[in-house]
Design a protein around this motif. Structure first.
Motif, PDB file in Angstrom:
ATOM      1  N   ILE A 148      14.435 -21.560  23.372  1.00 11.75           N
ATOM      2  CA  ILE A 148      15.457 -21.777  22.342  1.00 11.75           C
ATOM      3  C   ILE A 148      15.023 -22.879  21.391  1.00 11.75           C
ATOM      4  N   PHE A 149      14.439 -23.947  21.924  1.00  9.92           N
ATOM      5  CA  PHE A 149      14.006 -25.025  21.033  1.00  9.92           C
ATOM      6  C   PHE A 149      12.775 -24.641  20.218  1.00  9.92           C
ATOM      7  N   GLU A 150      11.939 -23.773  20.747  1.00 12.00           N
ATOM      8  CA  GLU A 150      10.839 -23.255  19.935  1.00 12.00           C
ATOM      9  C   GLU A 150      11.399 -22.454  18.759  1.00 12.00           C
ATOM     10  N   MET A 151      12.402 -21.637  19.039  1.00 13.98           N
ATOM     11  CA  MET A 151      13.048 -20.862  17.981  1.00 13.98           C
ATOM     12  C   MET A 151      13.746 -21.791  16.987  1.00 13.98           C
ATOM     13  N   ASP A 184      39.813 -23.380  10.479  1.00 16.18           N
ATOM     14  CA  ASP A 184      41.149 -22.806  10.479  1.00 16.18           C
ATOM     15  C   ASP A 184      41.716 -22.991  11.881  1.00 16.18           C
ATOM     16  N   ASN A 185      42.748 -23.802  11.994  1.00 18.89           N
ATOM     17  CA  ASN A 185      43.312 -24.146  13.302  1.00 18.89           C
ATOM     18  C   ASN A 185      42.236 -24.662  14.255  1.00 18.89           C
ATOM     19  N   GLY A 186      41.296 -25.433  13.711  1.00 17.79           N
ATOM     20  CA  GLY A 186      40.243 -26.025  14.522  1.00 17.79           C
ATOM     21  C   GLY A 186      39.022 -25.153  14.723  1.00 17.79           C
ATOM     22  N   ASN A 187      39.130 -23.846  14.461  1.00 21.28           N
ATOM     23  CA  ASN A 187      37.993 -22.935  14.616  1.00 21.28           C
ATOM     24  C   ASN A 187      37.177 -22.902  13.338  1.00 21.28           C
ATOM     25  N   VAL A 188      35.866 -22.913  13.483  1.00 20.94           N
ATOM     26  CA  VAL A 188      34.992 -22.825  12.320  1.00 20.94           C
ATOM     27  C   VAL A 188      34.834 -21.358  11.941  1.00 20.94           C
ATOM     28  N   GLU A 189      35.052 -21.059  10.686  1.00 22.99           N
ATOM     29  CA  GLU A 189      34.910 -19.694  10.176  1.00 22.99           C
ATOM     30  C   GLU A 189      34.178 -19.730   8.847  1.00 22.99           C
ATOM     31  N   GLY A 190      33.796 -18.567   8.365  1.00 23.55           N
ATOM     32  CA  GLY A 190      33.216 -18.442   7.035  1.00 23.55           C
ATOM     33  C   GLY A 190      31.716 -18.613   6.962  1.00 23.55           C
ATOM     34  N   ILE A 191      31.061 -18.823   8.078  1.00 20.56           N
ATOM     35  CA  ILE A 191      29.607 -19.010   8.064  1.00 20.56           C
ATOM     36  C   ILE A 191      28.950 -17.664   8.347  1.00 20.56           C
ATOM     37  N   ASN A 192      28.048 -17.279   7.476  1.00 20.99           N
ATOM     38  CA  ASN A 192      27.318 -16.025   7.655  1.00 20.99           C
ATOM     39  C   ASN A 192      26.090 -16.285   8.518  1.00 20.99           C
ATOM     40  N   TYR A 193      26.020 -15.583   9.636  1.00 19.55           N
ATOM     41  CA  TYR A 193      24.881 -15.716  10.540  1.00 19.55           C
ATOM     42  C   TYR A 193      23.936 -14.549  10.309  1.00 19.55           C
ATOM     43  N   ASN A 194      22.666 -14.852  10.039  1.00 19.05           N
ATOM     44  CA  ASN A 194      21.683 -13.781   9.866  1.00 19.05           C
ATOM     45  C   ASN A 194      21.133 -13.366  11.231  1.00 19.05           C
ATOM     46  N   LYS A 195      20.202 -12.429  11.236  1.00 21.65           N
ATOM     47  CA  LYS A 195      19.716 -11.892  12.513  1.00 21.65           C
ATOM     48  C   LYS A 195      18.997 -12.954  13.347  1.00 21.65           C
ATOM     49  N   TYR A 196      18.364 -13.936  12.710  1.00 20.16           N
ATOM     50  CA  TYR A 196      17.689 -14.998  13.451  1.00 20.16           C
ATOM     51  C   TYR A 196      18.706 -15.948  14.088  1.00 20.16           C
ATOM     52  N   ASP A 197      19.775 -16.244  13.342  1.00 19.36           N
ATOM     53  CA  ASP A 197      20.856 -17.072  13.886  1.00 19.36           C
ATOM     54  C   ASP A 197      21.496 -16.374  15.073  1.00 19.36           C
ATOM     55  N   LYS A 198      21.759 -15.084  14.932  1.00 16.35           N
ATOM     56  CA  LYS A 198      22.420 -14.320  15.994  1.00 16.35           C
ATOM     57  C   LYS A 198      21.550 -14.245  17.245  1.00 16.35           C
ATOM     58  N   LEU A 199      20.239 -14.124  17.074  1.00 20.55           N
ATOM     59  CA  LEU A 199      19.330 -14.098  18.219  1.00 20.55           C
ATOM     60  C   LEU A 199      19.354 -15.447  18.945  1.00 20.55           C
ATOM     61  N   LEU A 200      19.336 -16.524  18.196  1.00 22.09           N
ATOM     62  CA  LEU A 200      19.388 -17.860  18.778  1.00 22.09           C
ATOM     63  C   LEU A 200      20.701 -18.070  19.531  1.00 22.09           C
ATOM     64  N   ILE A 201      21.799 -17.667  18.917  1.00 22.11           N
ATOM     65  CA  ILE A 201      23.119 -17.798  19.543  1.00 22.11           C
ATOM     66  C   ILE A 201      23.215 -16.923  20.791  1.00 22.11           C
ATOM     67  N   SER A 202      22.703 -15.709  20.713  1.00 20.49           N
ATOM     68  CA  SER A 202      22.720 -14.808  21.864  1.00 20.49           C
ATOM     69  C   SER A 202      21.933 -15.397  23.028  1.00 20.49           C
ATOM     70  N   PHE A 213      21.410 -18.547  23.548  1.00 21.65           N
ATOM     71  CA  PHE A 213      22.209 -19.668  24.054  1.00 21.65           C
ATOM     72  C   PHE A 213      23.310 -19.158  24.976  1.00 21.65           C
ATOM     73  N   GLU A 214      24.019 -18.135  24.552  1.00 23.39           N
ATOM     74  CA  GLU A 214      25.132 -17.613  25.346  1.00 23.39           C
ATOM     75  C   GLU A 214      24.683 -17.055  26.692  1.00 23.39           C
TER      76      GLU A 214
END
Length: 172
Positions: free
Chosen positions: A13-16, A96-114, A116-117
């Motif tokens: 993950i840190f390499e990515m 919005d009510n404490g949740n972060v919204e409105g950020i567009n995640y591209n395929k590289y962001d989604k892979l990193l997040i996936s 992590f999860e």
């Protein structure tokens, strides 16, 4: 990497993350701090731990790591403002009510997040440990950002997080 005793998944993950530009790094930090401030990081990897009737559920709380009350929320707001000041006009984050919204995640962001999860609880804590160390020594981003001064030393926070890890014999 500054922490040495971790898994290959955390290193990957840190390499990515290291290959990402500052916007990509900000998006990743916003995502993980949003999850942490809403107490969504737990040892059972449950998406909504509030609905679980289990007294044994261990939930990661940044306050337990040495951050003063509400600092994680303030830091998250700072990350969103920094993102908004540097991102393109098509992607602006807001809370919005404490949740972060409105950020567009591209395929590289989604892979990193996936990736992590899919980590274990202890591995997710290692991600936070490394992040706090890098924030403290200024090596997280390529450019300099005037991060809010951590209320506690980033190295102390990383050590406190390490103490929150589940011991091998107790992993659920």
């Amino acid at each position: 990497m500054y922490i040495t005793e971790t898994t290959e998944k955390v290193r990957k993950i840190f390499e990515m993350l290291d290959r990402r530009d500052d916007i990509g790094k900000l998006k990743f930090l916003i995502y993980i701090f949003d999850r942490a401030t809403h107490q969504q990081i737990n040892d059972k990897n449950e998406a909504n731990p509030d609905l679980i009737e289990n007294d044994d559920l261990i939930i990661f709380d940044l306050e337990d790591a040495g951050l003063v009350n509400n600092y994680a929320n303030i830091f998250l707001e700072y990350l969103v403002m920094t993102f908004n000041g540097t991102a393109d006009r098509y992607s602006k984050g807001y809370q919005d009510n404490g949740n972060v919204e409105g950020i567009n995640y591209n395929k590289y962001d989604k892979l990193l997040i996936s990736n992590f999860e899919n980590l274990s609880y202890n591995e997710k804590l290692d991600i936070f440990r490394e992040i706090f160390i890098r924030i403290e020594n200024g090596s997280l981003f390529n450019n300099e950002y005037k991060m809010l001064a951590l209320i506690a030393n980033g190295f102390d926070i990383a050590n406190n997080i390490n103490n929150l890890k589940i011991k091998e014999g107790n992993i659920q």
